[in-house]
Write a protein that holds these residues in place. Sequence first.
Motif, mmCIF file in Angstrom:
data_model
loop_
_atom_site.group_PDB
_atom_site.id
_atom_site.type_symbol
_atom_site.label_atom_id
_atom_site.label_comp_id
_atom_site.label_asym_id
_atom_site.label_seq_id
_atom_site.Cartn_x
_atom_site.Cartn_y
_atom_site.Cartn_z
ATOM 1 N N ARG A 141 85.019 -17.202 26.544
ATOM 2 C CA ARG A 141 85.050 -15.785 26.898
ATOM 3 C C ARG A 141 85.487 -15.624 28.351
ATOM 4 O O ARG A 141 85.237 -16.483 29.185
ATOM 5 N N SER A 186 82.545 -14.455 32.334
ATOM 6 C CA SER A 186 81.415 -15.233 32.834
ATOM 7 C C SER A 186 80.816 -14.575 34.082
ATOM 8 O O SER A 186 81.547 -14.195 35.002
ATOM 9 N N LYS A 187 79.493 -14.464 34.107
ATOM 10 C CA LYS A 187 78.817 -13.877 35.271
ATOM 11 C C LYS A 187 78.303 -14.947 36.228
ATOM 12 O O LYS A 187 78.283 -14.755 37.432
ATOM 13 N N THR A 214 81.099 -9.795 23.958
ATOM 14 C CA THR A 214 80.082 -9.276 24.868
ATOM 15 C C THR A 214 79.051 -10.352 25.177
ATOM 16 O O THR A 214 78.988 -11.394 24.523
ATOM 17 N N ASP A 215 78.190 -10.074 26.177
ATOM 18 C CA ASP A 215 77.105 -10.999 26.500
ATOM 19 C C ASP A 215 76.138 -11.158 25.325
ATOM 20 O O ASP A 215 75.481 -12.187 25.191
ATOM 21 N N GLN A 216 76.041 -10.118 24.494
ATOM 22 C CA GLN A 216 75.076 -10.123 23.406
ATOM 23 C C GLN A 216 75.605 -10.785 22.135
ATOM 24 O O GLN A 216 74.834 -11.106 21.228
ATOM 25 N N LYS A 269 77.318 -16.917 19.310
ATOM 26 C CA LYS A 269 78.458 -17.826 19.201
ATOM 27 C C LYS A 269 78.807 -18.125 17.749
ATOM 28 O O LYS A 269 79.987 -18.245 17.401
ATOM 29 N N ASP A 320 77.414 -23.770 34.205
ATOM 30 C CA ASP A 320 77.089 -22.346 34.130
ATOM 31 C C ASP A 320 77.328 -21.649 35.468
ATOM 32 O O ASP A 320 77.707 -20.488 35.494
#
Length: 240
Positions: free
Chosen positions: A14, A17-18, A80-82, A85, A219
């Motif tokens: 994705r 990435s935050k 989205t983050d939600q 996978k 991460d």
Amino acid sequence: MTAGGRTIATICARGGSKGLPGKNIRPFSGRPLIAHTIAHALACPGIEGVYVSTDDEGIAAVAREAGATVPYRRPADLATDQAGKLPVIEHLVAHLEGQGLEVARIVDLQPTSPLREPSDIAAALGLAATAGEADLVVSVRAAGDNPYFNLVEQGADGLVHLSKGNGSARRQDTPAVYALNGSIYVWRRPALAHAAVHGLWSVRIAAYPMARWKSVDIDDLEDFEYAQWLHARHAAAGRP
């Protein structure tokens, strides 16, 4: 070709990435991070196609340049983050099947695990072929902590107790425990479809242990720098 269809690799990457923005295409040891995972898959003789699911055109361009197929731009509701996978992998495989590809086994590879080697993928595939009733093989690493020895839980009274056992065992006498490292998942096709609806732990799972140094999952920036150090250290020792 696996009986009943192909063995393919999927890579889900994705763009949003935050923890470390742009990490999937951030330069890692001379090439974009995701390119390492694509190279691992392409170097494994048991894999008959490498497919990337992404919502980001920059990632898609890098993936194609590295030799992967990017069949479409991932739908926004799966980026989205939600979004889980497993539905993302299932969406990709179902799309490929809709194009006429017959799939028997899926090797899902995490793009943030650049220290695995093609031999790890081959070994996980070998285990999947001999693991009897297992629907899925997952890569793991030996856990640093053990619920029978030094992992504790807080009770309703605010006091802590061991997660498992009564505390009388020596560490060397406790069962071996592992942590999922996220690097490799080898799925039977029907099991992936089932787990996409009912969850990972709804299928029968076997474990493929990997070395701890190969199990770093990037991460954030600290993970990234540690993985680069490990990569350089083991390359200097003569490992790929």
